[in-house]
Design an enzyme around this catalytic site. Structure first.
Site, mmCIF file in Angstrom:
data_model
loop_
_atom_site.group_PDB
_atom_site.id
_atom_site.type_symbol
_atom_site.label_atom_id
_atom_site.label_comp_id
_atom_site.label_asym_id
_atom_site.label_seq_id
_atom_site.Cartn_x
_atom_site.Cartn_y
_atom_site.Cartn_z
ATOM 1 N N TRP A 102 0.838 -1.213 0.000
ATOM 2 C CA TRP A 102 0.000 0.000 0.000
ATOM 3 C C TRP A 102 0.861 1.246 0.000
ATOM 4 C CZ3 TRP A 102 -4.282 -0.820 -2.106
ATOM 5 C CH2 TRP A 102 -5.003 -1.995 -1.864
ATOM 6 N N ASP A 172 -2.237 6.562 5.953
ATOM 7 C CA ASP A 172 -3.272 5.670 5.421
ATOM 8 C C ASP A 172 -3.608 4.665 6.517
ATOM 9 O OD1 ASP A 172 -4.809 3.771 4.212
ATOM 10 O OD2 ASP A 172 -3.350 3.249 2.647
ATOM 11 N N LYS A 196 -12.592 -1.984 6.080
ATOM 12 C CA LYS A 196 -11.783 -2.860 6.931
ATOM 13 C C LYS A 196 -12.322 -2.819 8.358
ATOM 14 C CE LYS A 196 -9.184 -3.135 3.218
ATOM 15 N NZ LYS A 196 -8.201 -2.181 2.865
HETATM 16 C C1 LIG Z 1 -7.610 -1.760 1.535
HETATM 17 C C2 LIG Z 1 -6.546 -0.733 1.611
HETATM 18 C C3 LIG Z 1 -6.402 0.264 0.641
HETATM 19 C C4 LIG Z 1 -7.285 0.345 -0.569
HETATM 20 O O1 LIG Z 1 -8.522 0.795 -0.212
HETATM 21 P P1 LIG Z 1 -9.666 1.095 -1.284
HETATM 22 O O2 LIG Z 1 -10.756 1.574 -0.402
HETATM 23 O O3 LIG Z 1 -9.944 -0.184 -1.988
HETATM 24 O O4 LIG Z 1 -9.158 2.148 -2.205
HETATM 25 C C5 LIG Z 1 -5.405 1.193 0.805
HETATM 26 N N1 LIG Z 1 -4.588 1.162 1.870
HETATM 27 C C6 LIG Z 1 -4.691 0.215 2.812
HETATM 28 C C7 LIG Z 1 -3.755 0.237 3.975
HETATM 29 C C8 LIG Z 1 -5.671 -0.757 2.724
HETATM 30 O O5 LIG Z 1 -5.787 -1.692 3.677
#
Ligand SMILES: *Cc1c(COP(=O)(O)O)cnc(C)c1O
Length: 360
Positions: A102, A172, A196
């Site tokens: 990521w 993030d 998540k």
């Molecule tokens: C799942 C995830 C993403 C991607 O998220 P989307 O909502 O599909 O764009 C980005 N960063 C992390 C850390 C994730 O777990």
């Protein structure tokens, strides 16, 4: 009807109480005669749902008044672009820590807008650790420092908040937000896709310090400008109303359970016992440096990879699903967010021990 234990990395399990409440309100939300899905986002019913959700999130996370909370769409992936577009503020360089898949995606996107200084990377060790802070090459002139507090795929988590002086931290937090208390005032921007540990897919939460809003690159589309959403209460256009509502029910559920401190205690216990089971066996292995193992995503491999599909089949029969590791790393991964009950982890551990006894 029987519910299974779903270890998916996302979209992931939601608390059963939340789903039951949503079901009971599906056709008629609290005497309104309509489903939340059918409401105008500007009507008084939905506005009250939206305001309550924001107030509850502010309370749970103890978000200071000088931060805006935005309820957006586009996923965390859109934030990979929105961060540089909005936060460079006349500068042309940003710092990024590379700890996994990521982080890498965030870096690729940021490079379209600025010079990316990769402060540190653990790619050489296959992203199994966080590079020692003493080796980081921070740029004090960077517009911001971006990192990924929890790498969902690799299962690597920061158990500390980096120190970057006056450079704002942009994070993030998709797969670790709400898993424990965090000091929001240490961050410039926290963003997270909901699917998540918050609620349904389709909602993205951005928590942003007010002084960082308002200096987007001039060509930035209005929908990609934080100011647009901050000034309109996230209602510049139609927001993801149903996902916002369900997330609000999740915030209430967290409050009822004792808040983020209570979540942290349960999450740590769940993770500790799963890692202990893995480390205590000769059959399962987790490749991550113990100092930065994730509380939320636990990857593990079997000593005999040929047994992977048998493991998955038998787990499924035992009511334990979505344990297959990410396609880029193989093996298994158990995602154990807030909504995964402790009994689900206990059941997984017993299953793993029995499988090992039979097969090794
Ligand atoms: C799942 C995830 C993403 C991607 O998220 P989307 O909502 O599909 O764009 C980005 N960063 C992390 C850390 C994730 O777990």
């Amino acid at each position: 009807m029987s519910r299974i234990y779903n270890f998916s990395a996302g979209p992931a399990m939601l608390p059963e109480d939340v789903l039951k409440q949503a079901a009971s309100e599906l056709l008629d939300w609290r005497g309104s005669g309509m489903s939340v899905m059918e409401m105008s986002h500007r009507g008084k019913e939905f506005v009250s749902i939206a305001e309550t959700a924001e107030a509850d999130l502010r309370e749970i996370m103890n978000i200071p008044n000088n931060y805006k909370v935005l309820f957006l769409q586009g996923g965390a992936t859109s934030q990979f672009a929105m961060a540089p577009m909005n936060l460079l503020r006349g500068k042309n360089t940003a710092d990024y820590i590379n700890t996994g898949q990521w982080s890498k995606k965030a870096i690729v996107e940021a490079k379209r807008y600025c010079n990316v200084n990769v402060v540190a990377t653990s790619e050489a060790s296959k992203f199994s650790t966080i590079p020692p802070v003493s080796e980081w090459k921070l740029n004090p002139e960077a517009a911001y420092l971006h990192y990924t507090p929890n790498e969902t795929i690799g299962g690597v988590e920061f158990h500390f908040i980096p120190e970057a002086g006056n450079v704002p931290l942009v994070v993030d937090m998709s797969s670790t937000i709400l898993s424990r208390p965090v000091e929001v005032s240490k961050f410039g921007v926290i963003y997270a896709g909901a699917q998540k540990n918050i609620g349904p897919a389709g909602l993205t939460i951005v928590i942003i310090r007010e002084d960082l809003i308002g200096e987007a690159i001039p060509e930035t589309p209005l929908m990609f400008t934080y100011k647009t959403h901050a000034e309109s209460g996230s209602m510049y256009n139609t927001p993801p109303t149903y996902a916002w509502y369900i997330s609000g029910l999740v915030f209430e559920w967290i409050k009822k359970k004792g808040g983020l401190q209570a979540m942290a205690e349960i999450n740590k216990r769940k993770a500790d016992k799963l890692y202990a089971a893995i480390d205590g066996s000769n059959f399962y292995k987790n490749p991550v440096d113990p100092a930065c193992r994730s509380w939320m995503n636990v990857p593990f491999t079997l000593a005999i990879p040929e047994l992977d599909s048998k493991f998955l089949d038998e787990a499924k029969k035992a009511g334990l699903v979505a344990l297959k590791g990410h396609r880029s790393v193989g093996g298994m991964r158990a995602s154990i967010y807030n909504a995964m009950p402790e009994e689900g982890v206990d059941k997984l551990i017993s299953f793993m021990q029995e499988f090992e006894k039979k097969k090794s």
